[in-house]
Design a protein around this motif. Structure first.
Motif, PDB file in Angstrom:
ATOM      1  N   ALA A   9       0.843  -1.205   0.000  1.00  0.00           N
ATOM      2  CA  ALA A   9       0.000   0.000   0.000  1.00  0.00           C
ATOM      3  C   ALA A   9       0.877   1.254   0.000  1.00  0.00           C
ATOM      4  CB  ALA A   9      -0.936  -0.013   1.210  1.00  0.00           C
ATOM      5  N   SER A  10       1.962   1.229   0.764  1.00  0.00           N
ATOM      6  CA  SER A  10       2.794   2.437   0.816  1.00  0.00           C
ATOM      7  C   SER A  10       3.554   2.645  -0.499  1.00  0.00           C
ATOM      8  CB  SER A  10       3.731   2.427   2.030  1.00  0.00           C
ATOM      9  OG  SER A  10       4.851   1.632   1.759  1.00  0.00           O
ATOM     10  N   LYS A  11       3.905   1.557  -1.171  1.00  0.00           N
ATOM     11  CA  LYS A  11       4.592   1.697  -2.480  1.00  0.00           C
ATOM     12  C   LYS A  11       3.626   2.212  -3.556  1.00  0.00           C
ATOM     13  CE  LYS A  11       8.646   0.813  -1.255  1.00  0.00           C
ATOM     14  NZ  LYS A  11       9.669   1.859  -1.358  1.00  0.00           N
ATOM     15  N   ILE A  12       2.371   1.769  -3.481  1.00  0.00           N
ATOM     16  CA  ILE A  12       1.364   2.271  -4.443  1.00  0.00           C
ATOM     17  C   ILE A  12       1.255   3.791  -4.303  1.00  0.00           C
ATOM     18  CG2 ILE A  12      -1.119   2.303  -5.007  1.00  0.00           C
ATOM     19  CD1 ILE A  12      -1.179  -0.695  -4.145  1.00  0.00           C
ATOM     20  N   LYS A  13       1.255   4.248  -3.058  1.00  0.00           N
ATOM     21  CA  LYS A  13       1.159   5.701  -2.818  1.00  0.00           C
ATOM     22  C   LYS A  13       2.455   6.411  -3.252  1.00  0.00           C
ATOM     23  CE  LYS A  13      -1.356   4.818   1.268  1.00  0.00           C
ATOM     24  NZ  LYS A  13      -1.268   4.883   2.702  1.00  0.00           N
ATOM     25  N   GLN A  14       3.580   5.846  -2.877  1.00  0.00           N
ATOM     26  CA  GLN A  14       4.873   6.484  -3.202  1.00  0.00           C
ATOM     27  C   GLN A  14       5.056   6.669  -4.709  1.00  0.00           C
ATOM     28  OE1 GLN A  14       8.337   4.368  -1.671  1.00  0.00           O
ATOM     29  NE2 GLN A  14       9.661   5.341  -3.177  1.00  0.00           N
ATOM     30  N   TYR A  15       4.726   5.616  -5.488  1.00  0.00           N
ATOM     31  CA  TYR A  15       4.936   5.689  -6.940  1.00  0.00           C
ATOM     32  C   TYR A  15       3.711   6.237  -7.681  1.00  0.00           C
ATOM     33  CZ  TYR A  15       9.300   3.246  -6.130  1.00  0.00           C
ATOM     34  OH  TYR A  15      10.557   2.928  -5.693  1.00  0.00           O
ATOM     35  N   GLU A  16       2.670   6.582  -6.905  1.00  0.00           N
ATOM     36  CA  GLU A  16       1.432   7.155  -7.455  1.00  0.00           C
ATOM     37  C   GLU A  16       0.848   6.294  -8.560  1.00  0.00           C
ATOM     38  OE1 GLU A  16       2.256  11.239  -8.459  1.00  0.00           O
ATOM     39  OE2 GLU A  16       2.672  11.767  -6.386  1.00  0.00           O
ATOM     40  N   TRP A  17       0.846   4.959  -8.346  1.00  0.00           N
ATOM     41  CA  TRP A  17       0.271   4.049  -9.332  1.00  0.00           C
ATOM     42  C   TRP A  17      -1.236   4.176  -9.351  1.00  0.00           C
ATOM     43  CZ3 TRP A  17       3.753  -0.144  -6.925  1.00  0.00           C
ATOM     44  CH2 TRP A  17       4.995  -0.168  -7.578  1.00  0.00           C
TER      45      TRP A  17
END
Ligand SMILES: Nc1ncnc2c1ncn2[C@@H]1O[C@H](COP(=O)(O)OP(=O)(O)OP(=O)(O)O)[C@@H](O)[C@H]1O
Ligand SMILES: Cc1ncc(CO)c(N)n1
Length: 271
Positions: free
Chosen positions: A94-102
């Motif tokens: 979930a945090s990577k989805i937010k970080q990379y704005e996928w």
């Protein structure tokens, strides 16, 4: 000048040594649909058509490193999640989805393998609902997964519609509740809800025990089509055709629930 565009998709999921589900099904499906496939493995399973004989989760650090490695260099047009196993791994994703704005994020909320082995810890269901759904474009539960996520029994199509609304209210923009586990003898109907209207994707039910990895393959096909820029209804329609061909033309491999045929859709188109 070379104007070729390469579409790229990332699967974050478990490895199925048997090759019919998980990471292996996802990469085969991406390839068949002309999309470059990449993977971040969350867990390794020792698995065949008879069942799961071992589950070996990777550390959060290993998952983070894989996601960062592909995102910072190659780039990602769409992502799919499958077996995530624990709340800790779900939090990382979930945090990577937010970080990379996928934006093109497809969640296949894998919980239990056909033989009954747990691929998601029981307490991790809460993390899917609270952390993953609000940052996702599509979720593709089968009926038992939709029951767990909504805490309701699903028997009729109306039950399914209510469950879809409940999942939509958790923040995911599109809900596909698959019909593979429904009672119908004649057809397998998948329902799509976008917060306004219900759409139905219906094909005849194929009488077969070779359905290992159908859910992974279906969600991977949606992901591949989203990577190419297709709309959600078009992507779901193509995924339905892809999985129907793959089930219909099965390979008859193994002694239990065999895999589907990932090249059937392409062959049927003479490619
Ligand atoms: N016997 C069948 N005949 C035709 N279509 C089917 C059949 N079984 C499943 N499907 C289709 O396959 C797709 C996957 O649905 P299903 O509900 O089986 O997913 P799943 O349980 O998550 O799969 P798995 O856990 O094996 O990966 C859906 O499009 C569904 O309609
Ligand atoms: C690794 C893995 N992911 C998903 C499924 C569900 O089909 C499975 N059996 N194994």
């Amino acid at each position: 000048m070379d104007t070729k565009t390469t579409f790229k998709a990332l699967t974050i999921a478990g490895s199925d040594s048997g090759g019919g589900a998980g990471i292996q099904a996802d990469l085969k499906t991406f390839q068949e649909l002309d999309v470059f496939g990449m993977s971040a493995i969350t867990a390794i399973t020792a698995q065949n058509t008879l069942g799961v004989d071992g589950v070996y989760p990777l550390s959060e650090e290993a998952v983070i490193k894989q996601i960062d490695a592909v995102s910072t260099d190659i780039g990602v047009d769409a992502i799919k999640t499958g077996m995530l196993f624990s709340s800790e791994i779900i939090e990382v994703v979930a945090s990577k989805i937010k970080q990379y704005e996928w934006k093109n994020v497809v969640i296949d909320p894998v919980m239990i393998a056909k033989g009954g082995s747990r691929l998601l810890q029981e307490e991790a269901v809460k993390a899917i609902k609270e952390q993953l759904l609000p940052v996702s474009l599509v979720i593709t539960p089968n009926i038992p997964e939709a029951e767990v996520l909504t805490d309701r029994t699903i028997r009729t199509l109306d039950d399914r519609k209510e469950a879809a609304k409940q999942l939509y209210d958790l923040g995911v923009k599109h809900v596909v509740i698959k019909g593979g586990h429904a009672d119908s003898q004649n057809e397998s109907v998948d329902l799509l809800y976008d917060g306004r209207v219900f759409d139905y994707f219906t094909r005849n039910r194929i009488d077969t025990q070779h359905t290992h990895g159908t859910g992974c393959t279906f969600a991977a096909a949606i992901t591949a089509e989203l990577a190419k820029g297709q709309s959600i209804p078009t992507a779901v329609g193509i995924a339905k055709d892809f999985i129907h061909a793959a089930i219909e033309d099965s390979l008859g491999i193994g002694n239990g629930h065999g895999p589907t045929n990932h090249w059937a859709y392409r062959r049927a188109r003479g490619r």
